[in-house]
Design an enzyme around this catalytic site. Structure first.
Site, PDB file in Angstrom:
ATOM      1  N   LYS A 172      -6.069  -0.370   2.728  1.00  9.34           N
ATOM      2  CA  LYS A 172      -7.307  -1.155   2.794  1.00  9.34           C
ATOM      3  C   LYS A 172      -8.438  -0.366   3.427  1.00  9.34           C
ATOM      4  CE  LYS A 172      -5.691  -5.930   2.622  1.00  9.34           C
ATOM      5  NZ  LYS A 172      -5.706  -7.237   3.283  1.00  9.34           N
ATOM      6  N   LYS A 183      -0.060  -3.597  -7.771  1.00  5.71           N
ATOM      7  CA  LYS A 183       0.303  -4.967  -7.419  1.00  5.71           C
ATOM      8  C   LYS A 183      -0.726  -5.948  -7.981  1.00  5.71           C
ATOM      9  CE  LYS A 183      -0.417  -6.160  -3.136  1.00  5.71           C
ATOM     10  NZ  LYS A 183      -0.404  -6.254  -1.667  1.00  5.71           N
ATOM     11  N   LYS A 203      -5.630 -10.311  -5.471  1.00  2.03           N
ATOM     12  CA  LYS A 203      -6.821 -11.164  -5.529  1.00  2.03           C
ATOM     13  C   LYS A 203      -8.080 -10.341  -5.713  1.00  2.03           C
ATOM     14  CE  LYS A 203      -5.039 -14.574  -2.217  1.00  2.03           C
ATOM     15  NZ  LYS A 203      -4.987 -14.780  -0.755  1.00  2.03           N
TER      16      LYS A 203
HETATM   17  P1  AMP Z   1      -2.193 -12.764   0.421  1.00  6.57           P
HETATM   18  O1  AMP Z   1      -2.808 -13.062  -0.892  1.00  6.57           O
HETATM   19  O2  AMP Z   1      -2.287 -11.322   0.768  1.00  6.57           O
HETATM   20  O3  AMP Z   1      -2.657 -13.654   1.526  1.00  6.57           O
HETATM   21  O4  AMP Z   1      -0.631 -13.040   0.248  1.00  6.57           O
HETATM   22  C1  AMP Z   1      -0.044 -14.303   0.429  1.00  6.57           C
HETATM   23  C2  AMP Z   1       1.431 -14.268   0.068  1.00  6.57           C
HETATM   24  O5  AMP Z   1       1.600 -13.926  -1.319  1.00  6.57           O
HETATM   25  C3  AMP Z   1       2.253 -13.234   0.857  1.00  6.57           C
HETATM   26  O6  AMP Z   1       3.524 -13.771   1.140  1.00  6.57           O
HETATM   27  C4  AMP Z   1       2.357 -12.081  -0.105  1.00  6.57           C
HETATM   28  O7  AMP Z   1       3.499 -11.292   0.120  1.00  6.57           O
HETATM   29  C5  AMP Z   1       2.447 -12.792  -1.430  1.00  6.57           C
HETATM   30  N1  AMP Z   1       1.935 -11.949  -2.516  1.00  6.57           N
HETATM   31  C6  AMP Z   1       0.673 -11.484  -2.666  1.00  6.57           C
HETATM   32  N2  AMP Z   1       0.553 -10.727  -3.781  1.00  6.57           N
HETATM   33  C7  AMP Z   1       1.791 -10.713  -4.345  1.00  6.57           C
HETATM   34  C8  AMP Z   1       2.327 -10.112  -5.530  1.00  6.57           C
HETATM   35  N3  AMP Z   1       1.564  -9.381  -6.356  1.00  6.57           N
HETATM   36  N4  AMP Z   1       3.641 -10.313  -5.804  1.00  6.57           N
HETATM   37  C9  AMP Z   1       4.420 -11.062  -4.982  1.00  6.57           C
HETATM   38  N5  AMP Z   1       3.974 -11.658  -3.862  1.00  6.57           N
HETATM   39  C10 AMP Z   1       2.676 -11.485  -3.537  1.00  6.57           C
END
Ligand code: AMP
Ligand code: TRP
Length: 332
Positions: free
Chosen positions: A111, A194, A197
């Site tokens: 990041k 990956k 968002k």
């Molecule tokens: P975040 O969007 O970073 O707040 O992630 C929220 C949750 O979603 C966390 O448990 C992440 O590990 C999971 N997560 C985010 N992106 C992915 C992805 N591409 N595949 C699987 N899990 C994800």
């Protein structure tokens, strides 16, 4: 009873990875654990956020939890900043976390990018705040996607450091729960990135609020290779895009990867993609619709968050008072 804590950042574009890697797994766990699901707004602030969007995204994540099937009466749902103990404990834990541990965090390196000197202190100490989230409630289990594994190992190390420093067993060492067939959902445009968002391409991800036509279009445009699907999992090696779509199909259908390949092995993507898109529409469509419906009632969402914050706050205050005693902080 064992306690679960997990969270999602209110940074917009909730996607299939968030659903399959995290939220969907929580729905099943809520019957066996005492569950706390957080909307981690303080974490979101490690990257610049527009105030109106942060507010809207906080409500959107709340709606996603509920629409996916998390019961707000059974589980605690709240936004992180509403319980001041998160920030306080992050400070206390920061005081016992060596820089060397933080310097190993790959998410910070990604990041912060090449201009690391310009990265904020918050982005650097992000994993300490995450440890505080979990430990404030003495959570024993943390269901997340694979990308959070390193942060969770750090949380365990920090819990251990506190216990050693004060010669106590106050904190349980939290266990990661990385569950399902799609613990790391990849971009639909690039099987080596990956699903995220913040990817500028909307075609890289399926959002939880996408309608049927949008889901179908994104699946149709998903990158693939010209080979037919293999009939066993070994044949997916070095085929990241094919592997990703098969993982998604398996996770959404509740089938094993082998069972999916048993059905589709030898078929071309032109046959597999329509089946995948029908499945995604069947599973995500109703959730997206329910989110839209819930988001029309701000009073309902805000009421759930308010009640959740009260319940979380009660647990947090009791644990903070015990920590003050352990650490030697005077509360005259
Ligand atoms: P975040 O969007 O970073 O707040 O992630 C929220 C949750 O979603 C966390 O448990 C992440 O590990 C999971 N997560 C985010 N992106 C992915 C992805 N591409 N595949 C699987 N899990 C994800
Ligand atoms: N860092 C997590 C993510 O980006 C979100 C998060 C913050 C979290 N605090 C947490 C997840 C505590 C589990 C437990 O995905």
């Amino acid at each position: 009873m064992n306690r679960i804590f997990s969270g999602v950042q209110p940074t917009g574009n909730l996607h299939l990875g968030n659903y399959l890697g995290a939220i969907r797994n929580w729905v099943a766990l809520q019957h066996d654990y005492d569950c706390i699901f957080c909307i981690v707004d303080l974490h979101a602030l490690t990257v610049a956020q527009r105030p109106e969007e942060l507010r809207a995204n906080t409500r959107e994540v709340t709606a996603a939890y509920i629409a996916a099937g998390i019961d707000p009466d059974r589980c605690i749902i709240f936004n992180q900043s509403a319980v001041p103990g998160h920030s306080e404990l992050a400070w206390l834990l920061g005081c016992i976390t060596p820089l060397g541990w933080l310097n190993r965090m790959t998410q910070f390196k990604e990041k912060a990018g090449r201009h690391r000197e310009n990265a904020g202190l918050g982005l650097y100490s992000y994993p300490v705040l995450m440890a505080a989230d979990i430990l404030l409630y003495k959570a024993t289990h943390v269901p997340v996607g694979e990308d959070q594994k390193q942060h969770l190992e750090l949380s365990r190390d920090i819990a251990g450091a506190f216990n050693r420093q004060y010669d106590t067993e106050f904190f349980p060492l939290p266990e990661p729960q990385i569950l399902g067939e799609a613990t790391r959902v990849m971009s639909l445009r690039d099987g080596s990135a990956k699903m995220s968002k913040s990817d500028p391409s909307a075609y890289s991800r399926i959002n939880m609020t996408d309608d049927a036509d949008t889901i179908a279009l994104k699946v149709r445009k998903a990158k693939t290779d010209p080979e037919p699907l293999p009939s066993e999992a070994k044949g997916l090696e070095n085929r990241p895009e094919a592997a990703n779509l098969v993982n998604i199909y398996a996770a959404l259908s509740g089938m094993s990867k082998d069972a999916v390949l048993n059905e589709f092995g030898g078929k071309m993507f032109s046959a597999f993609k329509p089946a995948l898109s029908d499945l995604a529409v069947a599973k995500l469509g109703p959730i997206g619709q329910e989110m839209t419906h819930l988001l029309k009632d701000r009073g309902l969402i805000d009421g759930i968050l308010r009640k959740g914050a009260e319940r979380a706050g009660e647990i947090a205050r009791a644990h903070m008072a015990q920590m003050h005693d352990i650490i030697g902080i005077l509360r005259p």
